[in-house]
Scaffold this motif. Structure first.
Motif, PDB file in Angstrom:
ATOM      1  N   VAL A 278     -72.526   1.985  41.913  1.00 20.23           N
ATOM      2  CA  VAL A 278     -73.816   2.668  41.948  1.00 20.23           C
ATOM      3  C   VAL A 278     -73.588   4.109  41.520  1.00 20.23           C
ATOM      4  O   VAL A 278     -72.825   4.846  42.167  1.00 20.23           O
ATOM      5  CB  VAL A 278     -74.442   2.617  43.359  1.00 20.23           C
ATOM      6  CG1 VAL A 278     -75.810   3.295  43.360  1.00 20.23           C
ATOM      7  CG2 VAL A 278     -74.553   1.187  43.843  1.00 20.23           C
ATOM      8  N   ASN A 279     -74.218   4.493  40.393  1.00 19.57           N
ATOM      9  CA  ASN A 279     -74.043   5.842  39.845  1.00 19.57           C
ATOM     10  C   ASN A 279     -72.577   6.159  39.572  1.00 19.57           C
ATOM     11  O   ASN A 279     -72.110   7.287  39.786  1.00 19.57           O
ATOM     12  CB  ASN A 279     -74.651   6.894  40.779  1.00 19.57           C
ATOM     13  CG  ASN A 279     -76.145   6.703  40.968  1.00 19.57           C
ATOM     14  OD1 ASN A 279     -76.853   6.273  40.048  1.00 19.57           O
ATOM     15  ND2 ASN A 279     -76.647   6.989  42.169  1.00 19.57           N
ATOM     16  N   GLY A 280     -71.831   5.139  39.134  1.00 19.46           N
ATOM     17  CA  GLY A 280     -70.434   5.333  38.785  1.00 19.46           C
ATOM     18  C   GLY A 280     -69.469   5.292  39.945  1.00 19.46           C
ATOM     19  O   GLY A 280     -68.266   5.430  39.744  1.00 19.46           O
ATOM     20  N   ILE A 281     -69.956   5.102  41.160  1.00 15.61           N
ATOM     21  CA  ILE A 281     -69.093   5.061  42.341  1.00 15.61           C
ATOM     22  C   ILE A 281     -68.984   3.609  42.812  1.00 15.61           C
ATOM     23  O   ILE A 281     -70.001   2.967  43.068  1.00 15.61           O
ATOM     24  CB  ILE A 281     -69.645   5.945  43.471  1.00 15.61           C
ATOM     25  CG1 ILE A 281     -69.784   7.391  42.974  1.00 15.61           C
ATOM     26  CG2 ILE A 281     -68.746   5.884  44.706  1.00 15.61           C
ATOM     27  CD1 ILE A 281     -70.420   8.318  43.982  1.00 15.61           C
ATOM     28  N   PRO A 282     -67.767   3.060  42.937  1.00 17.83           N
ATOM     29  CA  PRO A 282     -67.621   1.667  43.359  1.00 17.83           C
ATOM     30  C   PRO A 282     -67.655   1.530  44.884  1.00 17.83           C
ATOM     31  O   PRO A 282     -67.152   2.379  45.626  1.00 17.83           O
ATOM     32  CB  PRO A 282     -66.243   1.286  42.809  1.00 17.83           C
ATOM     33  CG  PRO A 282     -65.481   2.575  42.770  1.00 17.83           C
ATOM     34  CD  PRO A 282     -66.482   3.661  42.521  1.00 17.83           C
ATOM     35  N   TYR A 283     -68.260   0.440  45.331  1.00 15.89           N
ATOM     36  CA  TYR A 283     -68.305   0.091  46.745  1.00 15.89           C
ATOM     37  C   TYR A 283     -67.853  -1.354  46.859  1.00 15.89           C
ATOM     38  O   TYR A 283     -68.332  -2.217  46.128  1.00 15.89           O
ATOM     39  CB  TYR A 283     -69.709   0.270  47.320  1.00 15.89           C
ATOM     40  CG  TYR A 283     -70.229   1.694  47.201  1.00 15.89           C
ATOM     41  CD1 TYR A 283     -69.945   2.647  48.159  1.00 15.89           C
ATOM     42  CD2 TYR A 283     -70.983   2.071  46.093  1.00 15.89           C
ATOM     43  CE1 TYR A 283     -70.410   3.943  48.035  1.00 15.89           C
ATOM     44  CE2 TYR A 283     -71.452   3.368  45.959  1.00 15.89           C
ATOM     45  CZ  TYR A 283     -71.159   4.299  46.935  1.00 15.89           C
ATOM     46  OH  TYR A 283     -71.622   5.595  46.803  1.00 15.89           O
ATOM     47  N   THR A 284     -66.928  -1.605  47.790  1.00 10.91           N
ATOM     48  CA  THR A 284     -66.242  -2.887  47.859  1.00 10.91           C
ATOM     49  C   THR A 284     -66.501  -3.579  49.190  1.00 10.91           C
ATOM     50  O   THR A 284     -66.647  -2.929  50.236  1.00 10.91           O
ATOM     51  CB  THR A 284     -64.727  -2.698  47.666  1.00 10.91           C
ATOM     52  OG1 THR A 284     -64.509  -2.000  46.439  1.00 10.91           O
ATOM     53  CG2 THR A 284     -64.015  -4.027  47.588  1.00 10.91           C
ATOM     54  N   GLY A 285     -66.560  -4.904  49.116  1.00 12.84           N
ATOM     55  CA  GLY A 285     -66.656  -5.727  50.317  1.00 12.84           C
ATOM     56  C   GLY A 285     -65.793  -6.958  50.161  1.00 12.84           C
ATOM     57  O   GLY A 285     -65.660  -7.499  49.064  1.00 12.84           O
ATOM     58  N   SER A 286     -65.182  -7.423  51.247  1.00 15.28           N
ATOM     59  CA  SER A 286     -64.279  -8.569  51.212  1.00 15.28           C
ATOM     60  C   SER A 286     -64.693  -9.575  52.270  1.00 15.28           C
ATOM     61  O   SER A 286     -65.232  -9.213  53.328  1.00 15.28           O
ATOM     62  CB  SER A 286     -62.826  -8.143  51.431  1.00 15.28           C
ATOM     63  OG  SER A 286     -62.432  -7.194  50.449  1.00 15.28           O
ATOM     64  N   GLY A 287     -64.435 -10.851  51.980  1.00 10.56           N
ATOM     65  CA  GLY A 287     -64.766 -11.896  52.933  1.00 10.56           C
ATOM     66  C   GLY A 287     -64.230 -13.234  52.486  1.00 10.56           C
ATOM     67  O   GLY A 287     -63.646 -13.369  51.408  1.00 10.56           O
ATOM     68  N   LYS A 288     -64.465 -14.253  53.330  1.00 12.03           N
ATOM     69  CA  LYS A 288     -63.973 -15.586  53.033  1.00 12.03           C
ATOM     70  C   LYS A 288     -64.837 -16.325  52.024  1.00 12.03           C
ATOM     71  O   LYS A 288     -64.435 -17.360  51.518  1.00 12.03           O
ATOM     72  CB  LYS A 288     -63.864 -16.393  54.334  1.00 12.03           C
ATOM     73  CG  LYS A 288     -62.822 -15.847  55.303  1.00 12.03           C
ATOM     74  CD  LYS A 288     -62.735 -16.722  56.534  1.00 12.03           C
ATOM     75  CE  LYS A 288     -61.679 -16.192  57.511  1.00 12.03           C
ATOM     76  NZ  LYS A 288     -61.567 -17.045  58.725  1.00 12.03           N
ATOM     77  N   ASN A 289     -66.044 -15.813  51.775  1.00 12.80           N
ATOM     78  CA  ASN A 289     -66.902 -16.398  50.757  1.00 12.80           C
ATOM     79  C   ASN A 289     -67.623 -15.287  50.002  1.00 12.80           C
ATOM     80  O   ASN A 289     -67.640 -14.122  50.447  1.00 12.80           O
ATOM     81  CB  ASN A 289     -67.898 -17.383  51.366  1.00 12.80           C
ATOM     82  CG  ASN A 289     -68.708 -16.756  52.490  1.00 12.80           C
ATOM     83  OD1 ASN A 289     -69.463 -15.813  52.268  1.00 12.80           O
ATOM     84  ND2 ASN A 289     -68.557 -17.286  53.708  1.00 12.80           N
TER      85      ASN A 289
END
Length: 313
Positions: A278-289
Motif C-alpha cells: 500500500v503506497n509502496g510499503i509492504p505488509y505481510t501476513g502468514s498462516g496455514k492457509n
C-alpha cells in the motif's frame, strides 16, 4: 394392262436420296479435327491470350501468402497455446514451492498421467516453462501416433499442432531479440492481454512500452490521455470498522490491491505468506492457509495506515 413400276419406285426412292444428300452435305461442312491433328484450346487459355483474364504477379502472390501466415502464426506464450489445445480441466497445476536460497519458484502440473515441472524467478515464467514441457509431450505424442497410424489416416491429415508450435517459437524468438535490446514493432506483437482482452487488432493505439502479463514480453502501446479527475477528499472510515472484514475494509479505503503469495513446505505442512503493498510499503501476513494469511496482512496494513486494530481471535 402392263404394270407401271417406274412411278412406284420413284416415289419410294426420292426421300431416301434426299436424306442421303443432306447427310453428305453436313459431312462436307463439318471439320474433322481428329484427323487434322489440331488440339482444342481451353476456354480459360483463350481468355488469357485475348486479355480477358490476367495472371497475378508472383510478388503479389507472395504478399498474400505472407498475410495468411500472419493471421495463422501469432506469437503466443506457451501457457496460452496449451489451453487452446487442451481443456483447463485436464491439467492440474499444483501450488508454487519457493526456494529460500535461490528465491526461485517451482510449480508442477499433472497431465496425461505424468508430472511436469517449471522453475523460474516469477510465477508466470515458472508456469510457462511448465506449460512448454507439456506442449513438448503433446507434440512428440502426436508424431509417434501418426507414425503408427500412417496407413489408416486419410490423405492430407495431420494431428501434430504445427501452428501452435510455430506460435510458441515466434514468441521465444521475439523474447531473445528483446533480451538483446531490440525494440520490436507493435505490428509484430500480437499477444492476448490480461483481463480477458483479445489480441491487439490493427489500428489499436500503441506507443509506450508496457510489460505484458508474461515477464520479458514488451507490448508497445500509446499513452492514453488521462481525463482530468475531480479532486476527491480523503475517505472516511465507516462506523464500527472492526465489524467489517479486514480485506474488504482495506479495499474500500485503498482501492483494489494485489496480494503476492509465497508457499513454503509440502502438504500437509504447507505455510503461506501473503504480502500486500500500500503506497509502496509492504505488509505481510502468514498462516496455514491463504485466507488466514491474507486476513492478517490486511489487518497489519489497516493498523499502520488507519489505526484500526482488530481484537485477537
Amino acid at each position: 394392262m402392263p404394270y407401271k413400276s417406274s412411278n412406284y419406285h420413284g416415289k419410294t426412292n426420292l426421300p431416301a436420296s434426299a436424306e442421303e444428300m443432306k447427310v453428305k452435305a453436313e459431312d462436307a461442312e463439318m471439320k474433322d479435327v481428329t484427323n487434322t491433328g489440331e488440339k482444342e484450346v481451353p476456354t480459360w487459355l483463350s481468355k488469357i491470350k485475348e486479355g480477358g483474364v490476367k495472371k497475378i504477379p508472383k510478388d503479389v502472390l507472395k504478399r498474400r501468402r505472407n498475410y495468411r501466415l500472419k493471421k495463422m502464426l501469432t506469437p503466443k506464450p506457451p501457457m496460452m497455446v496449451l489451453f487452446e489445445l487442451v481443456p483447463h480441466t485436464e491439467i492440474v497445476f499444483n501450488p508454487y514451492i519457493s526456494d529460500p536460497v535461490s528465491r526461485f519458484l517451482k510449480i508442477t502440473a499433472n497431465y496425461d498421467g505424468k508430472v511436469f515441472e517449471g522453475v523460474g524467478p516469477s510465477k508466470s515464467i515458472a508456469k510457462n516453462i511448465c506449460s512448454e514441457q507439456i506442449l513438448q509431450h503433446i507434440a512428440f505424442r502426436s508424431c509417434v501416433k501418426e507414425a503408427e497410424q500412417e496407413n489408416s489416416k486419410g490423405p492430407h491429415e495431420e494431428e501434430t499442432p504445427w501452428t501452435a508450435l510455430a506460435s510458441v517459437a515466434l514468441f521465444k524468438l521475439f523474447n531473445d531479440w528483446q533480451a538483446q535490446g531490440v525494440v520490436i514493432p507493435p505490428e509484430m506483437l500480437k499477444v492476448s492481454l490480461p483481463g480477458g482482452r483479445n489480441q491487439p487488432q490493427e489500428g489499436m493505439p500503441m506507443g509506450v512500452e508496457q510489460m505484458d502479463f508474461m515477464e520479458g514480453v514488451t507490448v508497445v502501446k500509446k499513452e492514453k490521455k488521462e481525463k482530468e479527475k475531480k479532486a476527491k477528499g480523503p475517505k472516511v472510515l465507516p462506523e464500527n470498522p472492526t465489524q467489517r472484514h479486514p480485506v474488504q475494509l482495506l479495499n474500500e479505503m485503498e482501492g483494489q490491491l494485489e496480494y503476492e503469495t509465497t508457499v513454503d513446505g509440502l502438504p500437509p505442512n504447507t505455510f503461506y505468506t501473503i504480502t500486500v503493498s500500500v503506497n509502496g510499503i509492504p505488509y505481510t501476513g502468514s498462516g496455514k492457509n491463504k485466507k488466514e494469511a491474507k486476513k492478517i496482512a490486511a489487518q497489519s496494513a489497516l493498523a499502520a495506515i488507519h489505526n484500526v486494530h482488530y481484537p485477537p481471535c
